[in-house]
Write a protein that holds these residues in place. Structure first.
Motif, PDB file in Angstrom:
ATOM      1  N   GLN A 139     -47.677  15.784   2.168  1.00  0.00           N
ATOM      2  CA  GLN A 139     -47.472  14.527   1.456  1.00  0.00           C
ATOM      3  C   GLN A 139     -48.140  13.411   2.283  1.00  0.00           C
ATOM      4  O   GLN A 139     -47.671  13.083   3.359  1.00  0.00           O
ATOM      5  CB  GLN A 139     -45.976  14.249   1.302  1.00  0.00           C
ATOM      6  N   HIS A 190     -46.370  23.124  -2.156  1.00  0.00           N
ATOM      7  CA  HIS A 190     -47.497  22.543  -2.871  1.00  0.00           C
ATOM      8  C   HIS A 190     -48.174  23.641  -3.667  1.00  0.00           C
ATOM      9  O   HIS A 190     -47.821  24.825  -3.545  1.00  0.00           O
ATOM     10  CB  HIS A 190     -48.485  21.893  -1.896  1.00  0.00           C
ATOM     11  N   SER A 249     -44.263  16.592  -6.143  1.00  0.00           N
ATOM     12  CA  SER A 249     -43.725  16.502  -4.789  1.00  0.00           C
ATOM     13  C   SER A 249     -43.299  15.092  -4.406  1.00  0.00           C
ATOM     14  O   SER A 249     -43.057  14.831  -3.237  1.00  0.00           O
ATOM     15  CB  SER A 249     -44.772  17.013  -3.789  1.00  0.00           C
TER      16      SER A 249
END
Length: 305
Positions: A158, A193, A232
């Motif tokens: 992220q 992911h 996410s």
């Protein structure tokens, strides 16, 4: 005589149905993004086949309903019930065996295409291993692919992607040589992911703490976009990266150029995070603060492992 004409009409309709269904299946190729890898060609072939089968079934049922309306309509003021079909072993056998054979045929075709994908090397496409393990390859034969020409490490967190090449160059762009099998070693630094390029027809989850390998064989030069297919958080939509498929000479030239100069990039999430709020009220929801990527060059590479 009428019975013969009836059978002839049904046979003619089935022939037309086969031709039309095959044409619809061919049109299915244009519904998808362009094929950029050898693996995508096999996946699209399966999709086209399933589309043709679906069109045959739908048009067949529609034709049967139209045929029944035209030739088996009840006369006016005839409210009597039709002939019951229960107890007709031939009919029960037909509607039991036909779907069973169809499903088995679809399964066989799917298995056959996935076997062809295996010949391209997808038996190695997902390889989970611990840091102490080494990939194990089967003994090569004429119908088995050679190991990937090179390996590129893919790091995701992220909120950005980064790629480390064999000469230790780290970049936010994924460059792949055309017509060469390339192994991508996927690493997630925080949460789940998903590596997804629509033109590749491959989507692979990336699990934190595991190295996951996928093998791709690019066949079409051009620029594509890598996306994260798993939601996410706040800046999820900004987690994209450019994928450049180029000739082997252009790929080597890019590596040489990148090796001799500093590579820097800006995380899109950082730019978005710095923008003033556009809403009247703050949600106060927790958000992972984006981290500005470090500048990378040949002699100073971020250690993402």
């Amino acid at each position: 005589m009428w019975r013969f004409l009836e059978y002839l009409l049904i046979a003619g309709y089935i022939v037309v149905l086969l031709v039309v269904s095959h044409w619809i299946g061919d049109q299915a190729y244009s519904w998808m993004p362009v094929e950029a890898t050898a693996e995508a060609q096999k996946v699209d072939r399966l999709f086209s086949f399933l589309t043709a089968i679906g069109a045959f079934i739908i048009l067949g049922l529609l034709g049967m309903m139209v045929y029944s309306v035209l030739f088996f309509r009840a006369p006016k003021n005839d409210y009597s019930e039709g002939h019951p079909s229960r107890g007709d072993l031939r009919l029960e056998f037909l509607w039991t065996v036909t779907p069973t054979l169809l499903v088995l045929w679809l399964a066989f075709q799917s298995f056959n295409i996935y076997q062809q994908l295996d010949i391209l090397g997808l038996q190695q496409i997902v390889h989970l291993h611990t840091p102490l393990e080494e990939p194990v390859y089967a003994e090569l034969s004429d119908d088995q692919p050679k190991p990937a020409a090179e390996t590129i490490d893919v790091f995701v967190k992220q909120w950005d992607w980064s790629f480390r090449y064999p000469n230790n160059i780290t970049s936010n762009e994924l460059h792949l040589p055309v017509n060469r099998r390339t192994r991508l070693n996927l690493h997630a630094k925080d949460v789940l992911h998903s590596f997804y390029v629509p033109e590749f027809r491959l989507q692979q989850y990336i699990v934190p703490g595991r190295d996951i390998d996928i093998v791709v064989t690019p066949t079409r030069m051009g620029e594509y976009q890598l996306k994260d297919a798993l939601f996410s958080g706040t800046y999820f939509a900004l987690m994209t990266a450019k994928v450049q498929i180029e000739s082997f000479e252009q790929y080597n030239q890019w590596l040489t150029t990148a090796e001799n100069q500093t590579i820097a990039w800006e995380n899109q999430a950082v730019a978005e995070y710095k923008q003033p709020p556009k809403t009247l009220f703050k949600s106060n929801w927790y958000t992972v603060v984006p981290e500005q990527p470090a500048i990378a060059e040949k002699r100073k590479v971020r250690n993402d492992t």
